[in-house]
Design a protein around this motif. Structure first.
Motif, PDB file in Angstrom:
ATOM      1  N   ILE A 179       0.861  -1.178   0.000  1.00 49.88           N
ATOM      2  CA  ILE A 179       0.000   0.000   0.000  1.00 49.88           C
ATOM      3  C   ILE A 179       0.899   1.230   0.000  1.00 49.88           C
ATOM      4  CG2 ILE A 179      -1.676   1.372   1.288  1.00 49.88           C
ATOM      5  CD1 ILE A 179      -2.842  -1.190   2.391  1.00 49.88           C
ATOM      6  N   ARG A 181       1.201   5.139   0.676  1.00 51.05           N
ATOM      7  CA  ARG A 181       0.528   6.223   1.399  1.00 51.05           C
ATOM      8  C   ARG A 181       1.483   7.402   1.451  1.00 51.05           C
ATOM      9  NH1 ARG A 181      -2.265   4.437   6.753  1.00 51.05           N
ATOM     10  NH2 ARG A 181      -3.728   3.647   5.181  1.00 51.05           N
ATOM     11  N   LEU A 195      -7.984   1.872   5.200  1.00 47.36           N
ATOM     12  CA  LEU A 195      -7.641   2.527   3.942  1.00 47.36           C
ATOM     13  C   LEU A 195      -8.150   3.962   3.916  1.00 47.36           C
ATOM     14  CD1 LEU A 195      -8.395  -0.362   1.423  1.00 47.36           C
ATOM     15  CD2 LEU A 195      -6.176   0.361   2.323  1.00 47.36           C
ATOM     16  N   LYS A 196      -7.267   4.867   3.431  1.00 48.04           N
ATOM     17  CA  LYS A 196      -7.606   6.281   3.354  1.00 48.04           C
ATOM     18  C   LYS A 196      -7.813   6.696   1.902  1.00 48.04           C
ATOM     19  CE  LYS A 196      -5.007   7.367   7.563  1.00 48.04           C
ATOM     20  NZ  LYS A 196      -3.937   8.208   8.152  1.00 48.04           N
ATOM     21  N   ASP A 199      -4.795   6.515  -0.535  1.00 46.55           N
ATOM     22  CA  ASP A 199      -4.035   5.266  -0.543  1.00 46.55           C
ATOM     23  C   ASP A 199      -4.053   4.625  -1.925  1.00 46.55           C
ATOM     24  OD1 ASP A 199      -3.427   5.563   2.078  1.00 46.55           O
ATOM     25  OD2 ASP A 199      -4.716   3.948   2.825  1.00 46.55           O
TER      26      ASP A 199
END
Length: 221
Positions: A179, A181, A195-196, A199
């Motif tokens: 991932i 970020r 999860l943002k 992401d």
């Protein structure tokens, strides 16, 4: 460790490879039958030579047997591409990458000893098609005939959820290998990571499974 490469055929594809390898500090022997092409690359490649790559004696004289990896990027002349690959195979070159014009060309190249066959136009077409489908699909790279790796932005259906909740492997048969970020890349992310919005997930899997994943979780409808 520096490696020695040879690029045969300095069209858009071969020329791009030659420039990139050279910019990375690699020793590159550039070969083409067109004098204008050689003049274009004489200050880019380590050596740029006008030569007929289907002539075994000529390639021997150029020291091709000392090259670690040869890229055959000949354009529309399929016969020259095939003959060059045969010569390189006979000379015992350990690693040969060849650009294919079509599937039939690829089959022949595989049979005569090419280690890796690439379809730059076809592969780029796939990547562009996936990018067009959704702004959340950032990149798409074919690993084999039926497996790929895809880079996707977390869509609305994924944001605020953990990998456990999404259970991507069980539901879609794909594996999240990392991932992104901000500027950080988290390899083997924790199952409880939330999860943002910004992401980016990197997944690997069979094409049919990736397609299901994209349709259900990536493409915002």
């Amino acid at each position: 460790m520096k490696r020695d490469y040879a690029v045969i055929g300095l069209g858009r594809f071969g020329g791009s490879i030659c420039k990139e390898l050279s910019s990375e500090g690699m020793q590159v022997l550039a070969i083409d039958s067109d004098e204008d092409k050689i003049n274009e690359f004489k200050n880019i490649a380590s050596h740029a030579v006008i030569a007929n790559s289907t002539d075994e004696a000529t390639l021997k004289e150029l020291g091709i047997k000392n090259i670690d990896h040869v890229i055959v990027a000949i354009g529309d002349n399929i016969q020259a591409s095939i003959l060059t690959t045969v010569v390189l195979t006979d000379l015992g070159i350990k690693s040969i990458t060849v650009k294919a014009q079509n599937d039939y060309h690829e089959k022949i190249l595989n049979r005569i000893g090419a280690n890796h066959v690439v379809h730059p136009e076809r592969d780029m077409g796939k990547r562009i098609a996936h990018n067009i489908i959704s702004n959340n699909i950032l990149d798409y790279l074919e690993l084999s005939d039926d497996h790929s790796i895809v880079e996707v932005r977390a869509g609305e259906k994924m944001r605020g959820k953990t990998l456990v909740e999404l259970d991507i492997r069980a539901n879609y048969g794909c594996n999240v290998v990392a991932i992104k970020r901000d500027k950080d890349i988290n390899v083997s992310p924790a199952a409880d990571d939330v999860l943002k919005e910004e992401d980016v997930l990197i997944l690997i899997g069979a094409d049919k499974d990736i397609s299901r994943f994209e349709k259900h979780l990536v493409i915002d409808r």
